[in-house]
Design an enzyme around this catalytic site. Structure first.
Site, PDB file in Angstrom:
ATOM      1  N   GLY A 104       5.505   3.666  -0.175  1.00 29.70           N
ATOM      2  CA  GLY A 104       5.546   5.984   0.178  1.00 29.70           C
ATOM      3  C   GLY A 104       4.075   5.935   0.830  1.00 29.70           C
ATOM      4  N   GLY A 105       3.269   5.683   1.598  1.00 24.74           N
ATOM      5  CA  GLY A 105       1.882   5.865   1.648  1.00 24.74           C
ATOM      6  C   GLY A 105       2.268   6.452   2.886  1.00 24.74           C
ATOM      7  N   CYS A 129       3.121  -7.456   8.850  1.00 28.56           N
ATOM      8  CA  CYS A 129       1.931  -7.216   9.758  1.00 28.56           C
ATOM      9  C   CYS A 129       1.762  -8.723  10.161  1.00 28.56           C
ATOM     10  CB  CYS A 129       0.438  -7.006   9.272  1.00 28.56           C
ATOM     11  SG  CYS A 129       0.239  -7.265   6.951  1.00 28.56           S
TER      12      CYS A 129
HETATM   13  C1  LIG Z   1       3.218  -3.728   5.478  1.00 23.26           C
HETATM   14  S1  LIG Z   1       4.952  -3.101   4.233  1.00 23.26           S
HETATM   15  C2  LIG Z   1       4.659  -1.308   4.295  1.00 23.26           C
HETATM   16  C3  LIG Z   1       4.693  -0.664   3.079  1.00 23.26           C
HETATM   17  C4  LIG Z   1       4.815   0.746   3.713  1.00 23.26           C
HETATM   18  N1  LIG Z   1       3.992   0.996   4.763  1.00 23.26           N
HETATM   19  C5  LIG Z   1       3.487   1.301   1.884  1.00 23.26           C
HETATM   20  O1  LIG Z   1       3.138   2.708   2.203  1.00 23.26           O
HETATM   21  O2  LIG Z   1       3.310   0.954   0.575  1.00 23.26           O
HETATM   22  C6  LIG Z   1       6.471  -3.983   4.991  1.00 23.26           C
HETATM   23  C7  LIG Z   1       7.443  -3.557   4.134  1.00 23.26           C
HETATM   24  O3  LIG Z   1       8.239  -4.142   4.745  1.00 23.26           O
HETATM   25  C8  LIG Z   1       9.269  -4.533   3.716  1.00 23.26           C
HETATM   26  N2  LIG Z   1      10.610  -4.931   4.693  1.00 23.26           N
HETATM   27  C9  LIG Z   1       9.525  -6.350   5.648  1.00 23.26           C
HETATM   28  N3  LIG Z   1      10.982  -6.740   5.863  1.00 23.26           N
HETATM   29  C10 LIG Z   1      11.754  -5.422   6.125  1.00 23.26           C
HETATM   30  C11 LIG Z   1      13.411  -5.818   6.001  1.00 23.26           C
HETATM   31  N4  LIG Z   1      13.635  -6.407   6.994  1.00 23.26           N
HETATM   32  N5  LIG Z   1      14.132  -4.325   5.717  1.00 23.26           N
HETATM   33  C12 LIG Z   1      13.718  -3.496   5.331  1.00 23.26           C
HETATM   34  N6  LIG Z   1      12.125  -3.689   4.632  1.00 23.26           N
HETATM   35  C13 LIG Z   1      11.094  -4.845   5.075  1.00 23.26           C
HETATM   36  C14 LIG Z   1       8.919  -4.640   2.648  1.00 23.26           C
HETATM   37  O4  LIG Z   1       9.086  -4.781   1.767  1.00 23.26           O
HETATM   38  C15 LIG Z   1       7.907  -4.140   2.703  1.00 23.26           C
HETATM   39  O5  LIG Z   1       7.352  -3.253   1.813  1.00 23.26           O
END
Ligand SMILES: C[S@@+](CC[C@H](N)C(=O)[O-])C[C@H]1O[C@@H](n2cnc3c(N)ncnc32)[C@H](O)[C@@H]1O
Length: 305
Positions: free
Chosen positions: A20-21, A81
């Site tokens: 939840g950033g 990323c």
């Molecule tokens: C770079 S992190 C973003 C974290 C977020 N902005 C935060 O504040 O914690 C990417 C997020 O995307 C989720 N994710 C990756 N692939 C996904 C998908 N296909 N569908 C839903 N969520 C996904 C991961 O679990 C991860 O929490």
């Protein structure tokens, strides 16, 4: 089809929500109508801190009707990323982890939310994914602002250089002159950090030449904390020199450096490694506030640190 204009606070879809950033950056300035992520632990943390509706699903499995019914003004995205990182294999859109992003872009072209915002690593710029995003936004008539930003440029203590994009079917404001209130490492530390954060003397002697260590007295910047902190020794974040020895920062100490407020909690039962992985995946709340302040309805975010 044109989006409907909502009255009151902006309605936000927090895609790839993690812990939840984005919600932390917006606080009460907007209404998160759905936070979507696939990771159970991340959503447990999210729900422990925010009252917003969450959905555990892969984004590529959601039908376009979900996006339409959400009737959101802003789609926030911080997609994985790894397809664009220096360390990764640079598979870009061919990486399976980019599949959900491609599907979202297809929906975006039809639903056309009023605002779109994205955060990713620097390598995202000029990737094929970036070109595809720009193509979709340009064709749909969005105004687009893009920038690189490291929160240290705003006065924050922790380095986290990232690429940011904000797009609008209408006008955007200039990025604000946003300053983070001066941060000192000693004010961001836990009173009783877990003993498991301390590293053994022999381990430290072996790796000391490659570790980045800051002291509680110094005003040094800390390095970007990656999700591999606690797993890989080099390039995953800084260590802390204390009177009791060298240790890693706790996940909560990292959250404070990222700008999460002091009340933000991680569930007690969350293992340390998972905590590091989740916070390492998250966002600089400071940077996101300053980026989102380009959206006229969120300009208030640019006024506080
Ligand atoms: C770079 S992190 C973003 C974290 C977020 N902005 C935060 O504040 O914690 C990417 C997020 O995307 C989720 N994710 C990756 N692939 C996904 C998908 N296909 N569908 C839903 N969520 C996904 C991961 O679990 C991860 O929490």
């Amino acid at each position: 089809m044109h989006c409907t204009i909502n009255q009151g606070r902006l309605r936000v879809l927090e895609l790839y929500s993690g812990i939840g950033g984005c919600a932390a950056a917006m606080r009460d300035s907007a209404e998160v109508v759905s936070a979507v992520d696939i990771d159970c632990d991340a959503l447990d943390v999210y729900r422990a801190n925010f009252p917003h509706p969450t959905l555990r699903r892969t984004l590529e499995s959601l039908p376009i009707a979900f996006f339409r019914h959400a009737n959101a003004d802003l789609w926030w995205m911080s997609p994985p990323c790894q397809p664009y990182t220096q360390r990764g294999r640079h598979r870009d859109l061919d990486d399976p982890r980019a599949q959900s992003f491609k599907v979202i872009l297809q929906h975006l072209a039809h639903v056309r939310p009023r605002y779109v915002a994205l955060e990713n690593v620097a390598g995202f710029l000029n990737s094929r994914a970036h070109h595809l995003l720009r193509e979709v936004l340009d064709r749909a008539g969005y105004a687009v602002n893009e920038r690189f930003l490291c929160p240290t440029e705003l006065g924050a203590i922790n380095r986290r250089p990232r690429f940011y994009l904000v797009a609008a079917l209408g006008e955007l404001r200039d990025w604000p002159h946003f300053r983070v209130m001066s941060q000192h490492i000693s004010n961001l530390l836990d009173a009783a950090p877990s003993p498991a954060t301390f590293v053994e003397e022999v381990w430290y002697e072996r790796y000391r030449s490659v570790l980045h260590v800051v002291s509680t007295e110094a005003v040094d910047q800390t390095r970007c904390f990656a999700s591999s902190y606690g797993k890989y020794v080099v390039g995953s974040g800084s260590y802390l020199a204390t009177r009791d020895g060298i240790r890693r920062f706790t996940p909560v100490e990292i959250l404070r450096q990222l700008g999460f407020n002091n009340g933000f909690r991680l569930p007690r039962e969350l293992p340390l490694r998972r905590g590091w992985a989740l916070v390492g995946n998250s966002l600089s709340v400071h940077a996101v506030r300053s980026v989102l302040a380009a959206i006229p309805e969120l300009s208030v975010l640019g006024g506080e640190s």
